[in-house]
Design a protein around this motif. Structure first.
Motif, short mmCIF file in Angstrom:
data_model
loop_
_atom_site.label_atom_id
_atom_site.label_comp_id
_atom_site.label_asym_id
_atom_site.label_seq_id
_atom_site.Cartn_x
_atom_site.Cartn_y
_atom_site.Cartn_z
N ARG A 198 54.47 -31.53 59.35
CA ARG A 198 54.08 -31.28 60.73
C ARG A 198 54.41 -29.85 61.16
N TRP A 221 48.98 -44.89 62.09
CA TRP A 221 48.02 -45.59 61.25
C TRP A 221 48.71 -46.47 60.20
N LEU A 278 53.12 -39.09 53.76
CA LEU A 278 51.92 -39.24 54.57
C LEU A 278 51.27 -37.90 54.87
N THR A 290 48.85 -36.94 57.95
CA THR A 290 48.20 -38.15 58.47
C THR A 290 49.01 -38.76 59.61
N ARG A 291 48.33 -39.31 60.58
CA ARG A 291 49.01 -39.89 61.75
C ARG A 291 49.95 -41.02 61.35
N LEU A 339 41.79 -45.57 52.97
CA LEU A 339 43.01 -45.22 52.26
C LEU A 339 42.69 -44.46 50.97
N GLU A 362 51.70 -39.74 47.34
CA GLU A 362 50.90 -39.19 48.43
C GLU A 362 49.90 -40.23 48.92
N ARG A 414 39.03 -46.32 59.05
CA ARG A 414 39.93 -45.54 58.24
C ARG A 414 39.87 -45.98 56.78
N ARG A 455 47.06 -40.99 52.16
CA ARG A 455 46.34 -40.43 53.29
C ARG A 455 45.36 -41.47 53.84
N MET A 456 45.06 -41.33 55.13
CA MET A 456 44.01 -42.13 55.74
C MET A 456 42.92 -41.18 56.21
N LEU A 457 41.69 -41.40 55.74
CA LEU A 457 40.58 -40.55 56.09
C LEU A 457 39.54 -41.34 56.88
N SER A 515 44.70 -41.88 47.78
CA SER A 515 45.94 -41.36 47.21
C SER A 515 45.63 -40.58 45.94
#
Length: 226
Positions: free
Chosen positions: A121, A106, A99, A102-103, A44, A26, A42, A28-30, A46
């Motif tokens: 999605r 990115w 992802l 998350t977009r 990173l 997993e 952004r 993610r970008m936050l 996980s």
């Protein structure tokens, strides 16, 4: 009785390699606020744990079972001289990179290194526009889409987009009931469902017309009797 450390190095290496199993990693970008008056960058993250062999000993870490990945996506965060970018441990040959919501864009900097991609999605206009960016994952061998609003609303969506892998390798997972089907199978199943619905509707319409005709005929007979 021989111990693990007493085994020949090549045997120990084979054992370490045998511990490697496919994982879902997993990523993610936050958004991260860099301070008042400064732009957000952004970050990173996980939740996936570091693989057990890498936490065991230096020998296992030196075998190249996993590689540090995705530090490139934090270059923006580190451009101002801040902390070094984070990374996740990945075996790109077998691991699935998830992802989540998350977009996709990115991860453009690392898209070419991902072979098994998973996203989550809903069927929205924004999602359909974003799916164009899947072509950046030019080396993807399998793409999984978790259908957050159910699988059926994704019927025939796959054929409207370009995929770097074969349609049989575009996998849909229903988040509501857990069903898993590839794109070709899913479209075939829901084509059959749609055909059956049409058949039932036509039968119902025919029965309705017959019922109305019968009522009209009965009404005419009553008038004749009067």
């Amino acid at each position: 009785m021989p111990t693990f450390s007493s085994l020949p190095p090549e045997i120990r290496a084979l054992i370490w390699k045998a511990t490697v199993e496919p994982r879902t990693v997993e990523v993610r970008m936050l958004p991260l606020e860099k301070g008042k008056g400064k732009a957000k960058v952004r970050h990173l993250v996980s939740p996936t744990p570091v693989p057990a062999p890498l936490q065991t000993c230096r020998e296992a870490r030196g075998l190249g079972l996993y590689a540090q990945a995705f530090a490139e996506v934090e270059e923006v965060a580190c451009a101002d001289g801040g902390a070094e970018p984070r990374y996740v441990w990945l075996n790109p040959d077998i691991d699935i990179v998830s992802l989540g919501p998350t977009r996709i864009g990115w991860f453009k900097a690392v898209a070419g290194s991902i072979r098994r991609l998973q996203i989550e999605r809903e069927t929205t206009r924004v999602t359909f526009e974003e799916l164009v960016e899947v072509c950046q994952f030019e080396n993807a061998e399998e793409i999984c889409i978790i259908c957050a609003d159910g699988m059926e609303v994704w019927h025939r969506v796959a054929e409207d987009h370009f995929w770097p892998c074969e349609l049989e390798k575009v996998i849909f997972i229903d988040a509501l009931d857990g069903r898993v089907m590839n794109s070709v199978e899913m479209d075939r199943v829901f084509d059959e469902v749609a055909e059956e619905r049409d058949r039932i509707w036509r039968l119902g319409e025919q029965e309705r017309l017959q019922l109305e005709a019968g009522r009209q005929l009965e009404g005419e007979r009553q008038l004749e009797d009067e």
